[in-house]
Scaffold this active site. Structure first.
Site, PDB file in Angstrom:
ATOM      1  N   ARG A  15       0.572  -1.303  -0.300  1.00 37.37           N
ATOM      2  CA  ARG A  15       0.568   0.308  -0.303  1.00 37.37           C
ATOM      3  C   ARG A  15       0.980   1.582  -0.213  1.00 37.37           C
ATOM      4  O   ARG A  15       1.370   1.253   0.760  1.00 37.37           O
ATOM      5  CB  ARG A  15      -1.263   0.010   1.011  1.00 37.37           C
ATOM      6  CG  ARG A  15      -1.563   1.305   1.540  1.00 37.37           C
ATOM      7  CD  ARG A  15      -2.764   0.767   2.326  1.00 37.37           C
ATOM      8  NE  ARG A  15      -3.453   2.805   3.251  1.00 37.37           N
ATOM      9  CZ  ARG A  15      -3.323   3.347   3.415  1.00 37.37           C
ATOM     10  NH1 ARG A  15      -3.488   2.941   4.537  1.00 37.37           N
ATOM     11  NH2 ARG A  15      -4.352   4.424   3.691  1.00 37.37           N
TER      12      ARG A  15
ATOM     13  N   HIS B  88      -2.954  11.184   1.395  1.00 40.01           N
ATOM     14  CA  HIS B  88      -2.438  10.882   2.017  1.00 40.01           C
ATOM     15  C   HIS B  88      -1.824  11.821   2.997  1.00 40.01           C
ATOM     16  O   HIS B  88      -0.898  11.959   3.811  1.00 40.01           O
ATOM     17  CB  HIS B  88      -1.786   9.973   2.603  1.00 40.01           C
ATOM     18  CG  HIS B  88      -1.680   8.759   3.870  1.00 40.01           C
ATOM     19  ND1 HIS B  88      -1.582   7.337   4.085  1.00 40.01           N
ATOM     20  CD2 HIS B  88      -0.620   9.765   4.833  1.00 40.01           C
ATOM     21  CE1 HIS B  88      -1.391   7.035   5.383  1.00 40.01           C
ATOM     22  NE2 HIS B  88      -0.971   8.198   5.850  1.00 40.01           N
TER      23      HIS B  88
ATOM     24  N   TRP C 294       1.651  -1.289   9.109  1.00 46.75           N
ATOM     25  CA  TRP C 294       2.122   0.044   9.501  1.00 46.75           C
ATOM     26  C   TRP C 294       3.941  -0.379   9.644  1.00 46.75           C
ATOM     27  O   TRP C 294       3.957  -0.170  11.149  1.00 46.75           O
ATOM     28  CB  TRP C 294       1.438   1.095   9.751  1.00 46.75           C
ATOM     29  CG  TRP C 294       2.088   2.383   9.611  1.00 46.75           C
ATOM     30  CD1 TRP C 294       2.621   2.965  10.316  1.00 46.75           C
ATOM     31  CD2 TRP C 294       1.696   3.091   8.583  1.00 46.75           C
ATOM     32  NE1 TRP C 294       3.489   4.532   9.753  1.00 46.75           N
ATOM     33  CE2 TRP C 294       3.050   4.455   8.900  1.00 46.75           C
ATOM     34  CE3 TRP C 294       1.399   2.943   7.123  1.00 46.75           C
ATOM     35  CZ2 TRP C 294       3.231   5.309   7.793  1.00 46.75           C
ATOM     36  CZ3 TRP C 294       0.878   4.062   6.066  1.00 46.75           C
ATOM     37  CH2 TRP C 294       2.804   5.183   6.422  1.00 46.75           C
TER      38      TRP C 294
ATOM     39  N   GLU D  70      -4.401  -0.419   8.032  1.00 49.68           N
ATOM     40  CA  GLU D  70      -2.332   0.205   8.496  1.00 49.68           C
ATOM     41  C   GLU D  70      -2.729  -0.874   9.913  1.00 49.68           C
ATOM     42  O   GLU D  70      -4.508  -0.549  10.261  1.00 49.68           O
ATOM     43  CB  GLU D  70      -3.021   1.650   9.380  1.00 49.68           C
ATOM     44  CG  GLU D  70      -2.296   2.420   7.691  1.00 49.68           C
ATOM     45  CD  GLU D  70      -2.383   4.165   7.727  1.00 49.68           C
ATOM     46  OE1 GLU D  70      -1.481   4.302   9.381  1.00 49.68           O
ATOM     47  OE2 GLU D  70      -2.247   4.537   7.568  1.00 49.68           O
TER      48      GLU D  70
ATOM     49  N   GLU E  47      -7.523   8.493   6.223  1.00 53.80           N
ATOM     50  CA  GLU E  47      -8.347   8.610   7.931  1.00 53.80           C
ATOM     51  C   GLU E  47      -8.458  10.015   7.775  1.00 53.80           C
ATOM     52  O   GLU E  47      -7.761  10.922   8.054  1.00 53.80           O
ATOM     53  CB  GLU E  47      -6.950   8.544   9.024  1.00 53.80           C
ATOM     54  CG  GLU E  47      -6.753   7.539   8.999  1.00 53.80           C
ATOM     55  CD  GLU E  47      -4.839   7.667  10.261  1.00 53.80           C
ATOM     56  OE1 GLU E  47      -4.963   8.636  10.101  1.00 53.80           O
ATOM     57  OE2 GLU E  47      -5.074   6.327  10.595  1.00 53.80           O
TER      58      GLU E  47
ATOM     59  N   ASN F 156      -8.076   1.014   9.387  1.00 55.80           N
ATOM     60  CA  ASN F 156      -7.028   1.444  10.374  1.00 55.80           C
ATOM     61  C   ASN F 156      -7.076   1.303  12.292  1.00 55.80           C
ATOM     62  O   ASN F 156      -7.617   2.271  12.351  1.00 55.80           O
ATOM     63  CB  ASN F 156      -6.628   3.117  10.622  1.00 55.80           C
ATOM     64  CG  ASN F 156      -5.696   2.968   8.718  1.00 55.80           C
ATOM     65  OD1 ASN F 156      -5.499   2.286   7.527  1.00 55.80           O
ATOM     66  ND2 ASN F 156      -5.464   4.120   8.551  1.00 55.80           N
TER      67      ASN F 156
ATOM     68  N   TYR G  49      -4.845   0.664  15.363  1.00 58.11           N
ATOM     69  CA  TYR G  49      -3.450   0.996  16.316  1.00 58.11           C
ATOM     70  C   TYR G  49      -4.243   0.685  17.688  1.00 58.11           C
ATOM     71  O   TYR G  49      -2.944   0.562  18.155  1.00 58.11           O
ATOM     72  CB  TYR G  49      -2.784   2.812  16.490  1.00 58.11           C
ATOM     73  CG  TYR G  49      -2.553   2.590  15.449  1.00 58.11           C
ATOM     74  CD1 TYR G  49      -1.360   2.143  15.218  1.00 58.11           C
ATOM     75  CD2 TYR G  49      -3.307   3.409  13.646  1.00 58.11           C
ATOM     76  CE1 TYR G  49      -0.600   2.513  13.351  1.00 58.11           C
ATOM     77  CE2 TYR G  49      -2.234   3.049  12.566  1.00 58.11           C
ATOM     78  CZ  TYR G  49      -1.378   2.665  12.407  1.00 58.11           C
ATOM     79  OH  TYR G  49      -0.675   2.881  11.371  1.00 58.11           O
TER      80      TYR G  49
ATOM     81  N   TRP H  66       4.837  11.995  11.471  1.00 58.89           N
ATOM     82  CA  TRP H  66       4.469  13.402  11.124  1.00 58.89           C
ATOM     83  C   TRP H  66       5.043  14.403  12.575  1.00 58.89           C
ATOM     84  O   TRP H  66       6.190  14.117  12.396  1.00 58.89           O
ATOM     85  CB  TRP H  66       2.913  13.342  11.218  1.00 58.89           C
ATOM     86  CG  TRP H  66       2.411  12.250  10.281  1.00 58.89           C
ATOM     87  CD1 TRP H  66       2.387  10.894  10.636  1.00 58.89           C
ATOM     88  CD2 TRP H  66       2.665  12.223   8.913  1.00 58.89           C
ATOM     89  NE1 TRP H  66       1.920  10.179   8.967  1.00 58.89           N
ATOM     90  CE2 TRP H  66       2.187  11.174   8.288  1.00 58.89           C
ATOM     91  CE3 TRP H  66       2.569  14.076   8.299  1.00 58.89           C
ATOM     92  CZ2 TRP H  66       1.492  11.262   6.896  1.00 58.89           C
ATOM     93  CZ3 TRP H  66       2.854  13.120   6.978  1.00 58.89           C
ATOM     94  CH2 TRP H  66       2.000  12.537   6.108  1.00 58.89           C
TER      95      TRP H  66
HETATM   96  C1  PNW Z   1      -2.008   7.165  10.816  1.00 60.80           C
HETATM   97  N1  PNW Z   1      -2.411  10.763  16.203  1.00 60.80           N
HETATM   98  O1  PNW Z   1      -1.952   8.219  11.511  1.00 60.80           O
HETATM   99  C2  PNW Z   1      -1.580   7.237   9.631  1.00 60.80           C
HETATM  100  O2  PNW Z   1      -2.350   6.816   8.443  1.00 60.80           O
HETATM  101  C3  PNW Z   1      -0.008   7.623   9.036  1.00 60.80           C
HETATM  102  O3  PNW Z   1       0.674   8.432   8.154  1.00 60.80           O
HETATM  103  C4  PNW Z   1       1.107   6.969  10.301  1.00 60.80           C
HETATM  104  O4  PNW Z   1       1.836   7.306  10.100  1.00 60.80           O
HETATM  105  C5  PNW Z   1       0.251   6.267  11.206  1.00 60.80           C
HETATM  106  O5  PNW Z   1      -1.206   6.658  11.547  1.00 60.80           O
HETATM  107  C6  PNW Z   1       1.093   6.129  12.486  1.00 60.80           C
HETATM  108  O6  PNW Z   1       1.102   7.094  12.971  1.00 60.80           O
HETATM  109  C7  PNW Z   1      -2.269   8.810  12.779  1.00 60.80           C
HETATM  110  O7  PNW Z   1      -1.684  11.278  16.918  1.00 60.80           O
HETATM  111  C8  PNW Z   1      -1.402   9.917  12.760  1.00 60.80           C
HETATM  112  O8  PNW Z   1      -3.307   9.714  17.266  1.00 60.80           O
HETATM  113  C9  PNW Z   1      -1.734  10.239  14.471  1.00 60.80           C
HETATM  114  C10 PNW Z   1      -2.731   9.842  15.099  1.00 60.80           C
HETATM  115  C11 PNW Z   1      -2.886   8.483  15.096  1.00 60.80           C
HETATM  116  C12 PNW Z   1      -2.838   8.008  14.003  1.00 60.80           C
END
Ligand code: PNW
Length: 478
Positions: free
Chosen positions: A73, A118, A417, A373, A163, A305, A307, A425
């Site tokens: 991806r 993105h 991911w 992700e 996102e 996605n 986490y 970021w």
């Molecule tokens: C995702 N937060 O974004 C993104 O899709 C990716 O680009 C990124 O690298 C990945 O998660 C890991 O962080 C997020 O601050 C960015 O809560 C920030 C947050 C959550 C997801």
């Protein structure tokens, strides 16, 4: 058991890996601007070079092959293809770059999943008002059609927008992502609305102009934590957890998958807060216009996605100002039993993924789901033997197995991911999500597989050799 043709992938995004921020006629994006303005990113770092995938794509391809991925991806940089954001001015070098990436993947029997957006809006479009402007939807639609036309003969899995929740909230409410706006309680809803409009226009374009010939599938990638009540016996906590799901996943998934409109819970919570603050009730969360193409049904699969998870209790808010936090009126806490990964927001809760998958099955009409992700962050000194991340992937993937086998959830793919460490970021290079380590301090930017990369590739090769009978395939060896 995993279904046949399960997609085993890893993900990246253009700004996070490509570098070449001005190479060969690329236009600037809002992330170029945000980083160069300084103050918004850890150590004032930026994605000017990062993994330099613009020049080192072969190295990435080697990593992909070493893992044995079936899918990769990636995202396209809108401003690399269309430097001023419009199709009036096409950067052929950008087209060549992505053509090469896509062709190389296919030559290695890896299917590309391509994200059109993105986080990296062309700065030229930001100058016209960015995602707050209703016109951005039409511009995005033109860009999307250009991409379908140019790459759609070979790309069969498309994500329009990654996102929208993060873009809207972190970019326009909290201000820690580009474009760095902090217009609390208003801009994020408008941005989310225009993102949904843009997504829907692009889906309809694909549907009417490209689907019959190209035979691909289009969706948008939605991020959500799993939220559950801190005290399941307290009515307020239960309601708060439901609100959190509605404000995070429901915000985008309800319009697309169930009703064509925002969740009722969300509308009423925002109206209540508006009224309490002396504003008219229906001011902030826009209504979908009959003039626009319908939103309902504009996803060919569900892209998630995931986490982490949160416990939720009532209350926890906040000053006398309008804000999303105030609208949500819920407080998120961590369960002390959940281990924390390298970053404070990422508690390791693999079983939350199983619960969220089951929730999506039940609430959104049993869609085909790709986990687009999921990953684990490392900070601090280099640890190639990343044992914690190995555990993370093993237990997460075994929760996916349970979701498929025991809950009957239709999961068709899993993307880790990330393929390699990259520009994370606002955290810059201080946070590493890769299956490959990248040596950012060396000119060669060499990629070295982590133990977790080897582990993931073992899981994939076991799946491949057992294609039809994968029961218990995580049990032995580990
Ligand atoms: C995702 N937060 O974004 C993104 O899709 C990716 O680009 C990124 O690298 C990945 O998660 C890991 O962080 C997020 O601050 C960015 O809560 C920030 C947050 C959550 C997801």
């Amino acid at each position: 058991m995993f279904p046949r043709d399960f997609a085993w992938g890893a993900a990246t995004s253009a700004y996070q890996i490509e570098g070449g921020w001005q190479a060969d006629g690329k236009g600037p994006s809002i992330w170029d601007t945000f980083c160069h303005e300084k103050g918004g990113v850890f150590g004032n770092q930026n994605g000017d070079v990062t993994c330099n995938s613009y020049e080192l794509w072969e190295k990435d391809l080697e990593c992909i092959q070493q893992l044995g991925l079936t899918h990769y991806r990636l995202s396209l940089s809108w401003a690399r293809l269309l430097p001023d954001g419009t199709i009036r001015n096409v950067n052929q070098k950008g087209v060549q770059y992505y053509n090469r990436v896509i062709d190389d993947l296919l030559a290695c029997d890896v299917s590309p999943m391509v994200t059109l957006y993105h986080f990296d809006l062309p700065q030229a479009i930001q100058n016209l008002g960015g995602w707050k402007s209703p016109d951005v939807a039409t511009l995005f639609d033109s860009y999307s059609k250009f991409c379908f036309q140019t790459f759609g003969d070979r790309v069969k899995l498309w994500i329009t927008i990654n996102e929208p929740h993060v873009c809207a909230r972190l970019g326009h409410e909290v201000g820690i992502h580009a474009p760095g706006l902090k217009e609390k309680g208003t801009a994020a809803y408008l941005v989310g609305h225009n993102m949904l409009r843009a997504h829907a226009m692009a889906w309809h374009s694909y549907n009417s102009e490209y689907r019959t010939t190209q035979k691909g599938a289009v969706s948008l990638a939605l991020n959500s934590d799993w939220f559950e009540p801190l005290d399941p016996l307290r009515h307020e906590d239960v309601a708060s957890a439901e609100r959190d799901l509605a404000f995070t996943l429901g915000w985008f998934a309800w319009p697309v998958f169930i009703t064509g409109d925002y969740p009722e819970l969300m509308r009423s919570a925002i109206e209540t807060q508006s009224k309490m603050m002396g504003y008219s009730g229906n001011w902030r969360l826009p209504r979908f216009s009959k003039e626009d193409p319908p939103i309902l049904g504009t996803a060919d699969f569900f892209a998630l996605n995931y986490y982490t998870s949160r416990k939720v209790k009532s209350g926890g808010c906040c000053g006398p100002m309008l804000s999303m936090k105030r609208d949500l009126d819920a407080e998120e806490v961590l369960d002390p039993s959940w281990p924390i990964s390298g970053v404070s927001w990422l508690a390791v809760v693999p079983h939350g993924l199983r619960k969220l998958l089951k929730y999506i099955k039940d609430v959104f009409n049993n869609p085909t789901i790709y986990i687009t992700e999921n990953g684990f962050a490392q900070v601090g000194p280099l640890q190639i033997e990343d044992v914690e991340r190995c555990k993370f992937y093993r237990s997460t993937i075994s929760e996916v197995v349970k979701a498929i086998e025991e809950d009957g959830v239709n999961v068709r793919g899993y993307f880790a991911w990330s393929l390699m460490d990259n520009f994370e970021w606002a955290d810059g290079f201080s946070v590493r999500f890769g299956l490959f380590h990248v040596e950012f301090s060396g000119a060669e930017l060499s990629r070295t597989i982590y133990r977790s990369g080897r582990e993931y590739s073992k899981i994939i090769s076991k799946y491949k050799s057992a294609q039809s009978g994968c029961q218990g395939f995580l049990d032995d060896d580990y």
